[in-house]
Design a protein around this motif. Structure first.
Motif, PDB file in Angstrom:
ATOM      1  N   HIS A  25       0.809  -1.207   0.000  1.00 52.32           N
ATOM      2  CA  HIS A  25       0.000   0.000   0.000  1.00 52.32           C
ATOM      3  C   HIS A  25       0.859   1.281   0.000  1.00 52.32           C
ATOM      4  CE1 HIS A  25      -3.320   2.493   1.356  1.00 52.32           C
ATOM      5  NE2 HIS A  25      -2.771   2.704   2.521  1.00 52.32           N
ATOM      6  N   GLU A  26       1.867   1.342   0.851  1.00 54.57           N
ATOM      7  CA  GLU A  26       2.660   2.562   1.006  1.00 54.57           C
ATOM      8  C   GLU A  26       3.491   2.893  -0.228  1.00 54.57           C
ATOM      9  OE1 GLU A  26       2.064   0.506   3.430  1.00 54.57           O
ATOM     10  OE2 GLU A  26       1.136   1.810   4.921  1.00 54.57           O
ATOM     11  N   VAL A  27       3.855   1.880  -1.015  1.00 60.34           N
ATOM     12  CA  VAL A  27       4.624   2.149  -2.237  1.00 60.34           C
ATOM     13  C   VAL A  27       3.765   2.945  -3.216  1.00 60.34           C
ATOM     14  CG1 VAL A  27       5.732   1.140  -4.274  1.00 60.34           C
ATOM     15  CG2 VAL A  27       6.180   0.182  -2.006  1.00 60.34           C
ATOM     16  N   SER A  28       2.496   2.556  -3.380  1.00 60.67           N
ATOM     17  CA  SER A  28       1.659   3.305  -4.317  1.00 60.67           C
ATOM     18  C   SER A  28       1.376   4.704  -3.780  1.00 60.67           C
ATOM     19  CB  SER A  28       0.378   2.550  -4.662  1.00 60.67           C
ATOM     20  OG  SER A  28      -0.252   2.096  -3.522  1.00 60.67           O
ATOM     21  N   LEU A  29       1.280   4.836  -2.460  1.00 60.02           N
ATOM     22  CA  LEU A  29       1.096   6.172  -1.888  1.00 60.02           C
ATOM     23  C   LEU A  29       2.320   7.042  -2.178  1.00 60.02           C
ATOM     24  CD1 LEU A  29      -0.458   5.344   1.587  1.00 60.02           C
ATOM     25  CD2 LEU A  29      -1.591   6.437  -0.340  1.00 60.02           C
ATOM     26  N   ALA A  30       3.505   6.474  -1.988  1.00 58.99           N
ATOM     27  CA  ALA A  30       4.743   7.216  -2.242  1.00 58.99           C
ATOM     28  C   ALA A  30       4.838   7.591  -3.717  1.00 58.99           C
ATOM     29  CB  ALA A  30       5.948   6.392  -1.799  1.00 58.99           C
ATOM     30  N   GLU A  31       4.414   6.677  -4.592  1.00 56.65           N
ATOM     31  CA  GLU A  31       4.416   6.977  -6.026  1.00 56.65           C
ATOM     32  C   GLU A  31       3.460   8.122  -6.333  1.00 56.65           C
ATOM     33  OE1 GLU A  31       5.641   2.557  -7.727  1.00 56.65           O
ATOM     34  OE2 GLU A  31       3.536   3.151  -7.675  1.00 56.65           O
ATOM     35  N   GLY A  32       2.329   8.134  -5.637  1.00 57.06           N
ATOM     36  CA  GLY A  32       1.372   9.223  -5.804  1.00 57.06           C
ATOM     37  C   GLY A  32       1.967  10.552  -5.368  1.00 57.06           C
ATOM     38  N   VAL A  33       2.738  10.528  -4.282  1.00 59.03           N
ATOM     39  CA  VAL A  33       3.394  11.746  -3.795  1.00 59.03           C
ATOM     40  C   VAL A  33       4.391  12.242  -4.844  1.00 59.03           C
ATOM     41  CG1 VAL A  33       5.009  12.673  -2.065  1.00 59.03           C
ATOM     42  CG2 VAL A  33       3.105  11.227  -1.338  1.00 59.03           C
TER      43      VAL A  33
ATOM     44  N   GLU B  81       1.147   3.434   7.244  1.00 57.18           N
ATOM     45  CA  GLU B  81       2.273   3.195   8.141  1.00 57.18           C
ATOM     46  C   GLU B  81       3.380   4.172   7.804  1.00 57.18           C
ATOM     47  OE1 GLU B  81       4.136  -0.461   9.318  1.00 57.18           O
ATOM     48  OE2 GLU B  81       2.376  -1.509   8.525  1.00 57.18           O
ATOM     49  N   ILE B  82       3.667   5.039   8.768  1.00 55.31           N
ATOM     50  CA  ILE B  82       4.626   6.116   8.532  1.00 55.31           C
ATOM     51  C   ILE B  82       6.002   5.585   8.122  1.00 55.31           C
ATOM     52  CG2 ILE B  82       5.847   8.022   9.681  1.00 55.31           C
ATOM     53  CD1 ILE B  82       2.900   8.561   9.040  1.00 55.31           C
ATOM     54  N   GLU B  83       6.489   4.592   8.842  1.00 57.33           N
ATOM     55  CA  GLU B  83       7.822   4.083   8.531  1.00 57.33           C
ATOM     56  C   GLU B  83       7.872   3.454   7.146  1.00 57.33           C
ATOM     57  OE1 GLU B  83       9.544   1.695  11.696  1.00 57.33           O
ATOM     58  OE2 GLU B  83       8.905   3.288  13.077  1.00 57.33           O
ATOM     59  N   ALA B  84       6.821   2.737   6.801  1.00 60.83           N
ATOM     60  CA  ALA B  84       6.769   2.100   5.480  1.00 60.83           C
ATOM     61  C   ALA B  84       6.695   3.163   4.386  1.00 60.83           C
ATOM     62  CB  ALA B  84       5.565   1.166   5.390  1.00 60.83           C
ATOM     63  N   LEU B  85       5.954   4.239   4.662  1.00 60.66           N
ATOM     64  CA  LEU B  85       5.833   5.319   3.690  1.00 60.66           C
ATOM     65  C   LEU B  85       7.187   5.999   3.474  1.00 60.66           C
ATOM     66  CD1 LEU B  85       4.081   7.185   1.901  1.00 60.66           C
ATOM     67  CD2 LEU B  85       3.763   8.626   3.921  1.00 60.66           C
ATOM     68  N   ALA B  86       7.881   6.303   4.576  1.00 64.35           N
ATOM     69  CA  ALA B  86       9.187   6.958   4.485  1.00 64.35           C
ATOM     70  C   ALA B  86      10.171   6.075   3.718  1.00 64.35           C
ATOM     71  CB  ALA B  86       9.723   7.265   5.889  1.00 64.35           C
ATOM     72  N   PHE B  87      10.114   4.783   3.992  1.00 65.13           N
ATOM     73  CA  PHE B  87      10.985   3.825   3.315  1.00 65.13           C
ATOM     74  C   PHE B  87      10.669   3.759   1.824  1.00 65.13           C
ATOM     75  CE2 PHE B  87      12.073  -0.496   1.950  1.00 65.13           C
ATOM     76  CZ  PHE B  87      13.406  -0.552   2.342  1.00 65.13           C
ATOM     77  N   ALA B  88       9.396   3.695   1.499  1.00 61.96           N
ATOM     78  CA  ALA B  88       8.970   3.621   0.107  1.00 61.96           C
ATOM     79  C   ALA B  88       9.369   4.889  -0.645  1.00 61.96           C
ATOM     80  CB  ALA B  88       7.455   3.412   0.024  1.00 61.96           C
ATOM     81  N   PHE B  89       9.230   6.034   0.030  1.00 60.18           N
ATOM     82  CA  PHE B  89       9.579   7.310  -0.600  1.00 60.18           C
ATOM     83  C   PHE B  89      11.048   7.315  -1.005  1.00 60.18           C
ATOM     84  CE2 PHE B  89      11.012  11.746  -0.460  1.00 60.18           C
ATOM     85  CZ  PHE B  89      10.100  12.345  -1.305  1.00 60.18           C
TER      86      PHE B  89
END
Ligand SMILES: [Zn+2]
Length: 123
Positions: free
Chosen positions: A2-10, A40-48
């Protein structure tokens, strides 16, 4: 994840904003991730860190704000702070609550470097 697609959206938002502002690089990206969003904040930061590579945000730092969750309490007839799904109203203790804020995630600020050396590229 989930967080990878969010990071891609960012990154998408950042790239479009940078293009619109004729920015050559982005130094900081600020996102607001609501307390009640399912991120998940950590997963988002990592994905970014991984999706930004090779983009205009290659050297950008990710700053994450956590806006508080809010809910409308039908008993109190007002908006109350609300920190977790399933919780009671913090004022009256009732469960007649509807989440009203803090569920979403969005980009709130992008600091970019432009040829004119302005350090800001809002929207
Ligand atoms: Zn209440």
């Amino acid at each position: 994840m989930h967080e990878v697609s969010l990071a891609e959206g960012v990154i998408d938002v950042v790239e479009r904003a940078a293009e619109g502002a004729h920015a050559t690089a982005v130094s900081e990206v600020r996102v607001a991730v609501g307390e009640l969003s399912n991120v998940e904040i950590e997963a988002l930061a990592f994905a970014f860190e991984s999706v930004k590579k090779g983009t205009v945000a290659n050297d950008a730092k990710l700053v994450i704000d956590r806006p508080e969750g809010r809910a409308w309490c039908m008993t109190c007839q007002k908006d109350v702070p609300y920190h977790r799904f399933g919780d009671a109203c913090p004022i009256c203790g009732g469960y007649q609550v509807v989440v009203s804020g803090g569920r979403d995630m969005r980009v709130v600020d992008i600091k970019a470097t432009t040829p004119e050396d302005s350090d800001k590229a809002d929207s």
